[in-house]
Design a protein around this motif. Structure first.
Motif, mmCIF file in Angstrom:
data_model
loop_
_atom_site.group_PDB
_atom_site.id
_atom_site.type_symbol
_atom_site.label_atom_id
_atom_site.label_comp_id
_atom_site.label_asym_id
_atom_site.label_seq_id
_atom_site.Cartn_x
_atom_site.Cartn_y
_atom_site.Cartn_z
ATOM 1 N N UNK A 10 -3.027 9.749 -0.270
ATOM 2 C CA UNK A 10 -3.751 10.735 0.455
ATOM 3 C C UNK A 10 -2.626 12.053 1.013
ATOM 4 N N UNK A 11 -2.955 13.061 0.169
ATOM 5 C CA UNK A 11 -2.230 14.439 0.452
ATOM 6 C C UNK A 11 -2.686 15.026 1.800
ATOM 7 N N UNK A 12 -1.892 16.069 2.252
ATOM 8 C CA UNK A 12 -2.032 16.886 3.529
ATOM 9 C C UNK A 12 -3.715 17.597 3.525
ATOM 10 N N UNK A 13 -3.928 18.016 2.526
ATOM 11 C CA UNK A 13 -5.458 18.693 2.476
ATOM 12 C C UNK A 13 -6.334 17.649 2.380
ATOM 13 N N UNK A 14 -6.145 16.754 1.768
ATOM 14 C CA UNK A 14 -7.354 15.560 1.645
ATOM 15 C C UNK A 14 -7.497 15.061 3.134
ATOM 16 N N UNK A 73 -6.598 4.238 -5.148
ATOM 17 C CA UNK A 73 -5.872 3.406 -5.531
ATOM 18 C C UNK A 73 -6.501 2.594 -7.022
ATOM 19 N N UNK A 74 -7.496 2.328 -6.964
ATOM 20 C CA UNK A 74 -8.265 1.720 -8.097
ATOM 21 C C UNK A 74 -8.220 2.587 -9.443
ATOM 22 N N UNK A 75 -8.466 3.766 -9.029
ATOM 23 C CA UNK A 75 -8.711 4.987 -9.993
ATOM 24 C C UNK A 75 -7.354 5.601 -10.160
ATOM 25 N N UNK A 76 -6.289 5.175 -9.681
ATOM 26 C CA UNK A 76 -4.947 6.193 -9.918
ATOM 27 C C UNK A 76 -4.817 7.394 -9.325
ATOM 28 N N UNK A 77 -5.714 7.882 -8.295
ATOM 29 C CA UNK A 77 -5.654 9.297 -7.935
ATOM 30 C C UNK A 77 -4.620 9.287 -6.783
ATOM 31 N N UNK A 78 -3.815 10.446 -6.941
ATOM 32 C CA UNK A 78 -2.919 10.723 -5.927
ATOM 33 C C UNK A 78 -2.939 12.121 -5.480
ATOM 34 N N UNK A 79 -3.501 12.463 -4.062
ATOM 35 C CA UNK A 79 -3.802 14.011 -4.015
ATOM 36 C C UNK A 79 -2.649 14.625 -3.239
ATOM 37 N N UNK A 80 -1.262 14.201 -3.542
ATOM 38 C CA UNK A 80 -0.220 14.909 -3.038
ATOM 39 C C UNK A 80 0.686 14.261 -2.321
ATOM 40 N N UNK A 135 -3.942 5.558 7.971
ATOM 41 C CA UNK A 135 -3.015 4.926 7.025
ATOM 42 C C UNK A 135 -2.323 5.530 5.934
ATOM 43 N N UNK A 136 -3.243 6.494 5.535
ATOM 44 C CA UNK A 136 -2.520 7.541 4.415
ATOM 45 C C UNK A 136 -2.962 6.764 3.002
ATOM 46 N N UNK A 137 -3.918 5.766 3.266
ATOM 47 C CA UNK A 137 -4.133 5.189 1.859
ATOM 48 C C UNK A 137 -5.547 4.996 1.655
ATOM 49 N N UNK A 196 0.879 -1.033 0.064
ATOM 50 C CA UNK A 196 0.101 0.052 0.001
ATOM 51 C C UNK A 196 1.024 1.263 -0.175
ATOM 52 N N UNK A 197 0.912 2.106 -1.189
ATOM 53 C CA UNK A 197 1.468 3.291 -1.109
ATOM 54 C C UNK A 197 0.479 4.235 -0.545
ATOM 55 N N UNK A 198 1.071 5.398 -0.095
ATOM 56 C CA UNK A 198 0.376 6.343 0.274
ATOM 57 C C UNK A 198 -0.298 7.116 -0.762
#
Length: 65
Positions: free
Chosen positions: A5-9, A52-59, A45-47, A1-3
Motif C-alpha cells: 500500500x503506497x502513500x496516496x492509498x 496481495x491476491x491480485x498482485x497489486x502494489x500501489x507504490x 500494517x501497510x498490507x 507480508x510485504x508492504x
C-alpha cells in the motif's frame, strides 16, 4: 507480508476509514465500524490481503526495487 500500500492509498484509506468509523458510531452501524476499522488496520500494517491476491502494489517500495 510485504508492504503493498503506497502513500496516496494510505491517505485515502485513512480518510475513508475515519469517516466510516465516526459515521458508524454516530448511527450505531456496526458494518460501517468494521469496514472503517479494517481500512485503518491495513493502513497501520501497510498490507492489504486482496491486493496481495491480485498482485497489486500501489507504490510501496520493496528491498528488491
Amino acid at each position: 507480508m510485504k508492504c503493498n500500500i503506497g502513500k496516496i492509498d494510505r491517505i485515502i484509506r485513512t480518510i475513508i476509514g475515519v469517516a466510516l468509523l465516526v459515521w458508524g458510531i454516530m448511527n450505531n452501524n456496526i458494518i460501517a465500524d468494521v469496514v472503517g476499522g479494517v481500512l485503518l488496520l491495513t493502513v497501520i500494517i501497510g498490507w492489504c490481503p486482496p491486493y496481495a491476491l491480485l498482485g497489486i502494489n500501489t507504490g510501496c517500495k520493496t528491498k528488491n526495487d
